[in-house]
Scaffold this motif. Structure first.
Motif, mmCIF file in Angstrom:
data_model
loop_
_atom_site.group_PDB
_atom_site.id
_atom_site.type_symbol
_atom_site.label_atom_id
_atom_site.label_comp_id
_atom_site.label_asym_id
_atom_site.label_seq_id
_atom_site.Cartn_x
_atom_site.Cartn_y
_atom_site.Cartn_z
ATOM 1 N N ALA A 49 0.827 -1.201 0.000
ATOM 2 C CA ALA A 49 0.000 0.000 0.000
ATOM 3 C C ALA A 49 0.858 1.245 0.000
ATOM 4 O O ALA A 49 1.996 1.246 0.471
ATOM 5 N N ARG A 50 0.256 2.312 -0.512
ATOM 6 C CA ARG A 50 0.879 3.628 -0.512
ATOM 7 C C ARG A 50 0.165 4.447 0.555
ATOM 8 O O ARG A 50 -1.058 4.533 0.566
ATOM 9 N N VAL A 51 0.956 5.045 1.449
ATOM 10 C CA VAL A 51 0.370 5.801 2.559
ATOM 11 C C VAL A 51 1.072 7.147 2.664
ATOM 12 O O VAL A 51 2.303 7.213 2.724
ATOM 13 N N ASN A 52 0.289 8.202 2.690
ATOM 14 C CA ASN A 52 0.830 9.535 2.940
ATOM 15 C C ASN A 52 0.975 9.696 4.448
ATOM 16 O O ASN A 52 0.025 9.486 5.200
ATOM 17 N N ALA A 53 2.174 10.067 4.888
ATOM 18 C CA ALA A 53 2.441 10.139 6.327
ATOM 19 C C ALA A 53 1.507 11.112 7.035
ATOM 20 O O ALA A 53 1.245 10.974 8.228
ATOM 21 N N ALA A 54 1.001 12.097 6.308
ATOM 22 C CA ALA A 54 0.102 13.077 6.928
ATOM 23 C C ALA A 54 -1.293 12.505 7.143
ATOM 24 O O ALA A 54 -2.069 13.037 7.934
ATOM 25 N N LYS A 55 -1.626 11.401 6.438
ATOM 26 C CA LYS A 55 -2.954 10.796 6.558
ATOM 27 C C LYS A 55 -2.806 9.290 6.733
ATOM 28 O O LYS A 55 -3.059 8.514 5.812
ATOM 29 N N PRO A 56 -2.409 8.834 7.923
ATOM 30 C CA PRO A 56 -2.077 7.420 8.111
ATOM 31 C C PRO A 56 -3.246 6.463 7.928
ATOM 32 O O PRO A 56 -3.038 5.288 7.655
ATOM 33 N N THR A 57 -4.480 6.947 8.070
ATOM 34 C CA THR A 57 -5.621 6.039 7.922
ATOM 35 C C THR A 57 -6.073 5.909 6.480
ATOM 36 O O THR A 57 -6.932 5.101 6.162
ATOM 37 N N SER A 58 -5.493 6.720 5.598
ATOM 38 C CA SER A 58 -5.852 6.666 4.176
ATOM 39 C C SER A 58 -4.879 5.746 3.460
ATOM 40 O O SER A 58 -3.741 6.121 3.190
ATOM 41 N N VAL A 59 -5.323 4.528 3.166
ATOM 42 C CA VAL A 59 -4.455 3.512 2.573
ATOM 43 C C VAL A 59 -4.822 3.319 1.115
ATOM 44 O O VAL A 59 -5.967 3.007 0.776
ATOM 45 N N ASP A 60 -3.863 3.516 0.242
ATOM 46 C CA ASP A 60 -4.045 3.352 -1.194
ATOM 47 C C ASP A 60 -3.387 2.027 -1.589
ATOM 48 O O ASP A 60 -2.161 1.914 -1.632
ATOM 49 N N TYR A 61 -4.191 1.019 -1.900
ATOM 50 C CA TYR A 61 -3.667 -0.315 -2.182
ATOM 51 C C TYR A 61 -3.062 -0.380 -3.584
ATOM 52 O O TYR A 61 -3.749 -0.135 -4.580
ATOM 53 N N ILE A 62 -1.769 -0.706 -3.644
ATOM 54 C CA ILE A 62 -1.104 -0.918 -4.931
ATOM 55 C C ILE A 62 -1.369 -2.343 -5.410
ATOM 56 O O ILE A 62 -1.549 -2.591 -6.598
ATOM 57 N N THR A 63 -1.379 -3.292 -4.483
ATOM 58 C CA THR A 63 -1.760 -4.669 -4.792
ATOM 59 C C THR A 63 -3.005 -4.999 -3.985
ATOM 60 O O THR A 63 -3.270 -4.382 -2.939
ATOM 61 N N PRO A 64 -3.790 -5.943 -4.430
ATOM 62 C CA PRO A 64 -4.984 -6.314 -3.669
ATOM 63 C C PRO A 64 -4.636 -6.822 -2.279
ATOM 64 O O PRO A 64 -3.589 -7.432 -2.066
#
Length: 857
Positions: free
Chosen positions: A500-515
């Protein structure tokens, strides 16, 4: 019966994606590519020329849409594990008889331009090294035996201009090639003594800078800053700092010349063990080659034009900052406390060392734990295993910085009688303004001055998901404020994985690169300048294959590496949960045949070590194993295989193994599809010990197989691990055996946990593997066990693979033990006819003539 030089040699292949055929060259000793640039490969041929040895150029074919997205070239060799990029040999060092880089004999070096296939051949090359930016290639040229006017030397080839220059001509040896990051400086060490029979050889450090006519002598034993009695080490590992303003090299004490007057017949061969020695004689002898090569870190500072000696006998370890920059490094020493390593204690004094002056300042005495330099050298971070906290040294004193984090930063599942280690360091922020550390699940951003409260930058604990940063850029030395983190995620409960890709400023917002799914991800690569990702995915059912994604579109599979598996009866894996005898929840993995039928009964083999359930989704090759149970092989043949997790307490390893393994076996025995009368157990090393512990406590298992087990903790306690030469006391007091006391403090625990003293209770037939070259568990443990069971008239067999290690290395032996395990378990658990080695053995007079594998009616 071939001679080594007549055996098949490695080949190299170059694949240009979208084009065929593969360009190949045979009889290749090694290959290298530039670390940070594409376009070139150099490979060193074997000494004998290959007739018609030109590479076959690829022909253009239609490029489909998937292949068009990848614009790089991929190097392939026989063993993918050897492809690491940069100035690395494309063969394992032990596979290259001449040593890394090609050794002493010169041969043809082929430089290939990948885009065009154009090649240039350099003669009599024995070592070579690319600059990181791919603009320079440095080579060691050997004197030609056919040309009396030729000489050894070092040449530099400019790949941009297509020209080469001689850096040094004449000398006996050249090694340790290195370039500065921008390629403007090159360095190496050389021995150029004209007295060919000199008893002492002195190496010197040479430097070449762009624009120079040749390399110049930079440092020798007489240079200012070199300590009296020291010289430039021939085993120096040379490296430049990132800026190129520093060159690191090694120095070593000048050794006296060999006394040639001694006659071998009069030499007494004797080892003297002294109680004040830092290390046992066995360890000293085992490390002799390493010690003879030992050297100490020194630095040449180009701004000050001087040498500064940093390391020494009293401070053998110097830890630089990531880029070799900064004013302060770490120096550590355990002088005077090394004997305590025998029983597992490890205390070191940590110092800060000034790179410009060599001055040392004590940071902490008798430190137990880990230590890390900051990216610039401004701080030294310490983890104290006793206090279980991080502290920072800022040049003035130590300050604890992690007490505000209220979850453990150390291994929560630690179950040996020692202090737990931390989950580790993720990295530093730009300018050392923050440091990032892990707990079990998450990453924390911590102020090294402890003025700001720590901040959690992932959100994994509630869901029991571990987040670990993927370092996709090998040159990344610190994080920045606009950093985007890529994490490998692992769910402890269901063993699912994701990236997953995670912006350190928004730790609960997880952008999945793989399922996020029930698979295991291994390889994960990112294109340097765009969102293009390649990764491998596997399950127990499907072998690893490669996938491509841009992070938003559905992944595209672009390999099918194991189609032949479809023709075999494979299997499935699932989590199995039960309650152990101690009342605690337990977890394991249950493997079933692909054609599993719940109306039938299946024999079961239980394999164990410590905790293995995290391997739920891992693909397991059905290749012959070093001595572990070959799970897919037995599952394919109609067995259930169960692998339970085990948790331990101090002083009770045998009881703990019983609590988890037997409780799991009993729980599964209640299933109507488990043949509870035909259950076997198999373990290797620590698992082998636990096999013995179980058969002395229960008769529920019909067959047992123990590889390299310890039977007698008293004799094993005083033994030697021959692969390293160290004493085994640490294994029992602080290590895996988990007794936690010396033999004279708690002898009853050693008796209770030694299967040897409980053997009269055994009713289960047992096969032991104990090899006479085992470097971890002394093979006399197997002898003690075998002779005791033989005296007690218990059914027991022992396999000693002559000259073999703790885990079998030679494939022929792996195949042999695979067959014998099958024959043994089939005989006892399936009721099949036994092999002759089981019923009669193989007498010594028949050794090498018959192997006893034929089936007996």
């Amino acid at each position: 019966k071939k001679k080594p030089e007549d055996l098949p040699k490695d080949s190299i292949g170059v694949v240009e994606l979208g084009k065929e055929p593969v360009a190949k060259a045979a009889k290749v000793r090694s290959y290298k590519t530039p670390q940070k640039a594409a376009g070139w490969v150099a490979y060193l041929k074997e000494k004998e020329p290959v007739p018609g040895g030109k590479m076959v150029g690829p022909t253009q074919k239609t490029v489909d849409s998937l292949k068009r997205t990848i614009d790089s070239l991929v190097l392939l060799v026989t063993e993918i594990k050897n492809v690491k990029g940069g100035n690395r040999d494309g063969v394992d060092a032990e596979d290259d008889p001449a040593g890394a880089g090609g050794g002493n004999e010169g041969s043809d070096l082929v430089l290939r331009k990948l885009e065009s296939g154009e090649q240039k051949v350099f003669k009599n090359v024995s070592d070579y090294y690319f600059s990181a930016n791919g603009q320079k290639l440095m080579m060691k040229i050997n004197r030609s035996g056919r040309d009396s006017s030729s000489a050894n030397g070092v040449v530099l080839y400019d790949l941009v201009k297509g020209k080469w220059d001689t850096l040094v001509k004449g000398g006996n040896d050249f090694k340790g090639f290195a370039f500065s990051e921008d390629g403007t400086k090159a360095a190496f060490v050389a021995e150029r003594d004209t007295a060919t029979k000199a008893l002492q050889k002195f190496y010197q450090l040479y430097l070449y800078t762009n624009g120079d006519d040749s390399a110049r002598l930079l440092v020798d034993k007489t240079s200012q800053g070199m300590k009296l009695g020291m010289t430039v080490s021939e085993h120096s590992y040379l490296s430049f700092s990132k800026s190129g303003n520093r060159l690191f090299f090694g120095t070593a004490p000048i050794t006296p010349p060999k006394d040639t007057s001694l006659v071998d017949i009069d030499l007494v061969k004797l080892d003297i063990w002294h109680y004040k020695d830092d290390f046992l004689q066995t360890q000293q002898l085992n490390n002799l080659s390493q010690e003879l090569r030992r050297n100490y870190t020194a630095v040449y500072d180009f701004r000050a034009n001087k040498v500064e000696q940093l390391g020494s006998k009293d401070f053998p370890t110097i830890i630089p900052t990531a880029e070799g920059e900064g004013s302060y490094f770490i120096a550590i020493t355990d002088t005077g406390r090394r004997v305590a390593r025998q029983w597992g204690e490890s205390k070191t004094d940590v110092y800060s060392i000034n790179v410009y002056t060599g001055e040392k300042k004590l940071v902490k005495r008798n430190h137990e734990g880990t230590f890390y330099p900051s990216s610039t050298g401004k701080y030294i971070l310490l983890y104290d295993s006793k206090a279980k906290n991080y502290a920072v040294w800022n040049g003035k004193g130590l300050k604890v910085i992690s007490t505000a984090i209220k979850v453990p930063l150390y291994n929560e599942d630690h179950d040996t009688p020692s202090d737990p280690y931390p989950y580790g360091l993720m990295g530093w922020h730009q300018g050392d303004s923050f440091v990032y550390v892990y707990d079990r699940y998450d990453a924390w951003k911590v102020d090294p001055e402890a003025k700001k409260a720590p901040r959690k930058i992932t959100a994994g604990r509630a869901a029991k998901v571990q987040y670990r940063n993927l370092k996709l850029d090998p040159e990344e030395r610190f994080f920045t404020s606009d950093q985007v983190f890529y994490y490998r995620g692992f769910n402890e409960q269901n063993k699912n994985s994701f990236v997953a890709r995670v912006n350190a400023a928004k730790p609960t917002s997880v952008d999945y690169i793989t399922p996020n799914e029930a698979v295991a991800y291994d390889l994960f690569l990112k294109a340097r300048d765009k969102d293009a990702f390649v990764y491998s995915k596997e399950t127990y059912v499907t072998s690893p294959d490669l996938y491509l994604t841009n992070g938003t579109a559905a992944p595209v599979k672009f390999s099918n590496l194991n189609p032949q598996q479809a023709t075999y009866n494979w299997g499935t894996s699932e989590l199995y949960r039960w309650t152990a005898f101690n009342g605690k929840a337990a977890t394991g993995v249950l493997y079933k045949p692909e054609d599993f039928d719940a109306t039938k009964k299946y024999p079961m083999i239980i394999y164990f070590y410590e905790k293995v359930s995290d391997n739920l989704h891992n693909y397991i090759d059905p290749a012959p194993t070093p001595s572990r149970l070959n799970i897919p092989f037995f599952v394919s043949r109609g067995y259930l295989v169960f692998t339970p997790d085990i948790s331990y307490t101090k002083g009770q390893p045998a009881r703990d193994a019983y609590n988890y393994i037997v409780s799991g076996a009993q729980a599964l025995s209640k299933k109507k599809w488990v043949d509870s009368k035909n259950i076997g157990i198999q373990g290797q090393s620590w698992g082998g010990y636990q096999v013995l512990a179980l058969i002395t406590r229960t008769g529920m298992f019909k067959a047992a197989w123990a590889g390299a087990p310890v039977a007698n903790m008293f004799s094993a306690y005083g033994g030697i691990r021959w692969e390293s030469g160290v004493n085994r006391q640490m294994q029992y007091e602080r290590g895996q055996s988990r007794i936690g006391y010396t033999v004279w403090e708690k002898p009853e625990l050693y008796i209770e946990n030694s299967p040897l003293f409980q053997l009269p209770k055994v009713t289960t037939p047992l096969v032991i593997m104990a090899n006479d070259a085992d470097g971890a568990v002394p093979w006399y443990q197997g002898i003690e066990l075998f002779t005791a069971m033989r005296r007690l008239n218990k059914p027991v067999w022992m396999l000693n693979y002559n000259g073999e290690a703790h885990n079998l290395v030679e494939r022929k032996n792996r195949k042999d033990i695979q067959i014998r395990e099958q024959q043994y378990f089939d005989w006892l658990l399936k009721g099949e006819k036994p092999a002759r080695w089981i019923t009669e053995g193989v007498p010594a007079v028949k050794k090498g003539k018959t192997w006893g594998m034929e089936i007996v009616d």
